[in-house]
Design a protein around this motif. Structure first.
Motif, short mmCIF file in Angstrom:
data_model
loop_
_atom_site.label_atom_id
_atom_site.label_comp_id
_atom_site.label_asym_id
_atom_site.label_seq_id
_atom_site.Cartn_x
_atom_site.Cartn_y
_atom_site.Cartn_z
N ASN A 1 0.80 -1.23 0.00
CA ASN A 1 0.00 0.00 0.00
C ASN A 1 0.83 1.28 0.00
O ASN A 1 0.29 2.37 0.12
CB ASN A 1 -0.96 0.00 1.19
N GLY A 2 2.15 1.13 -0.06
CA GLY A 2 2.99 2.30 -0.27
C GLY A 2 3.54 3.00 0.97
O GLY A 2 4.25 4.00 0.85
N HIS A 3 3.23 2.46 2.16
CA HIS A 3 3.72 3.13 3.38
C HIS A 3 5.24 3.14 3.43
O HIS A 3 5.86 4.16 3.75
CB HIS A 3 3.18 2.43 4.63
N ASP A 4 5.83 1.99 3.12
CA ASP A 4 7.30 1.89 3.18
C ASP A 4 7.94 2.73 2.07
O ASP A 4 8.96 3.38 2.29
CB ASP A 4 7.74 0.43 3.05
N ALA B 1 -1.46 -2.76 -5.90
CA ALA B 1 -0.40 -2.26 -5.01
C ALA B 1 0.36 -1.14 -5.68
O ALA B 1 0.64 -0.09 -5.07
CB ALA B 1 0.54 -3.41 -4.64
N ILE B 2 0.68 -1.33 -6.94
CA ILE B 2 1.42 -0.27 -7.66
C ILE B 2 0.55 0.99 -7.74
O ILE B 2 1.04 2.10 -7.53
CB ILE B 2 1.82 -0.77 -9.08
N ALA B 3 -0.75 0.80 -7.99
CA ALA B 3 -1.65 1.97 -8.10
C ALA B 3 -1.76 2.69 -6.75
O ALA B 3 -1.71 3.93 -6.70
CB ALA B 3 -3.02 1.52 -8.58
N ALA B 4 -1.90 1.93 -5.67
CA ALA B 4 -2.03 2.56 -4.34
C ALA B 4 -0.75 3.32 -3.99
O ALA B 4 -0.80 4.44 -3.45
CB ALA B 4 -2.31 1.48 -3.29
N THR B 5 0.39 2.74 -4.34
CA THR B 5 1.67 3.38 -4.01
C THR B 5 1.89 4.60 -4.90
O THR B 5 2.38 5.64 -4.44
CB THR B 5 2.82 2.36 -4.16
N ALA B 6 1.51 4.48 -6.16
CA ALA B 6 1.65 5.62 -7.08
C ALA B 6 0.81 6.80 -6.57
O ALA B 6 1.24 7.96 -6.62
CB ALA B 6 1.22 5.22 -8.48
N ALA B 7 -0.39 6.50 -6.07
CA ALA B 7 -1.26 7.58 -5.57
C ALA B 7 -0.63 8.25 -4.35
O ALA B 7 -0.68 9.47 -4.20
CB ALA B 7 -2.63 7.01 -5.23
N LYS B 8 -0.01 7.44 -3.48
CA LYS B 8 0.61 8.01 -2.25
C LYS B 8 1.86 8.82 -2.55
O LYS B 8 2.26 9.65 -1.75
CB LYS B 8 1.02 6.86 -1.33
N THR B 9 2.51 8.53 -3.67
CA THR B 9 3.81 9.16 -3.93
C THR B 9 3.78 9.99 -5.22
O THR B 9 4.83 10.26 -5.81
CB THR B 9 4.91 8.07 -4.04
N LEU C 1 6.24 12.80 -5.82
CA LEU C 1 7.63 12.52 -5.43
C LEU C 1 8.40 11.93 -6.62
O LEU C 1 8.31 10.73 -6.90
CB LEU C 1 7.65 11.54 -4.25
N PRO C 2 9.15 12.77 -7.32
CA PRO C 2 9.83 12.30 -8.54
C PRO C 2 10.92 11.27 -8.27
O PRO C 2 11.38 10.60 -9.20
CB PRO C 2 10.45 13.59 -9.11
N GLN C 3 11.32 11.12 -7.03
CA GLN C 3 12.39 10.15 -6.71
C GLN C 3 11.88 8.71 -6.68
O GLN C 3 12.67 7.78 -6.49
CB GLN C 3 13.06 10.51 -5.35
N VAL C 4 10.56 8.50 -6.85
CA VAL C 4 9.99 7.15 -6.77
C VAL C 4 9.77 6.58 -8.17
O VAL C 4 9.12 7.20 -9.02
CB VAL C 4 8.65 7.18 -6.00
N ARG C 5 10.30 5.38 -8.43
CA ARG C 5 10.04 4.64 -9.69
C ARG C 5 9.43 3.31 -9.31
O ARG C 5 10.02 2.56 -8.52
CB ARG C 5 11.33 4.34 -10.46
#
Ligand SMILES: C[S@@+](CC[C@H](N)C(=O)[O-])C[C@H]1O[C@@H](n2cnc3c(N)ncnc32)[C@H](O)[C@@H]1O
Length: 198
Positions: free
Chosen positions: A31-34, A57-65, A68-72
């Motif tokens: 879910n992107g917390h980490d 999971a990728i969608a939930a994490t993408a929404a949280k970040t 933040l351009p540092q996240v791929r």
């Protein structure tokens, strides 16, 4: 003050190895917390590569970040990380098991987890930290946690620390955290462990 949970302890230890501009891998974004935590530690000059096999999971994490351009993010198994990421990496975090409120059948599995740990070790910097939170209490989790512990015991050149609540006689096996750094950095060598009661 309460003793940290295993996931909180993982964050505390990982944060000690990350600086602005640093490099990290979230091997199981869920879910992107980490991922969000790692991205905050390294800032916009750094880079976090995150892996998960589930589009949700990728969608939930993408929404949280999203800002933040540092996240791929990679919709790929973590066993592929060696093909996608160029080392060295300062911190690599695995939070094993299944997506909370998701399909428990899509939990991490020993064979791919061990392949990913091999790849992670190849990417880890000389001063980096490898951290794994394992959940022996869920179905299949004991087998995976044992395989992961054995992998750490047999890995060459690592100093490994285990952090876990003491199991209650009648309760489920609690989650545990395994953290490792390259042995060259340590003064007194061998595997060590400490256990706390939550
Ligand atoms: C406990 S969750 C991760 C929690 C997450 N780190 C967070 O902060 O919310 C475990 C995740 O591992 C993912 N997973 C299972 N097999 C995987 C694999 N081979 N590679 C990468 N992720 C995997 C699951 O889809 C699930 O989302």
């Amino acid at each position: 003050m309460a003793l940290p949970r295993v996931t909180e302890m993982a964050h505390e230890l990982v944060a000690r190895h990350l600086r602005p501009g640093g490099r990290a891998i979230d091997a199981t974004v869920g879910n992107g917390h980490d991922t969000l935590f790692l991205a905050t530690c390294i800032g916009t000059a750094g880079r976090v590569d995150g892996f998960d096999i589930q589009p949700e999971a990728i969608a939930a994490t993408a929404a949280k970040t999203a800002d933040l351009p540092q996240v791929r993010l990679h919709l790929l198994g973590h066993e592929e990380m060696g093909r996608i990421v160029a080392g060295p990496v300062d911190a690599i975090l695995f939070n094993l098991g299944y997506l909370p409120s998701g399909d428990k059948g899509l939990a991490t599995r020993p064979a791919t987890t061990l392949a990913a740990l091999d790849a992670a070790l190849g990417l880890l910097s000389e001063t980096g930290l490898l951290a794994v939170v394992a959940y022996p209490g869920h179905e299949g989790g004991r087998e995976e946690a044992s395989a992961v512990e054995k992998w750490f015991q047999n890995a060459q050149g690592l100093r490994v620390v285990r952090y876990a609540p003491l199991p209650r006689p009648s309760g489920n096996e609690p989650p545990c955290l395994l953290v490792a750094e390259r042995r060259a950095r340590t003064v007194d060598g061998d595997h060590s462990s400490f256990i706390v009661q939550e």
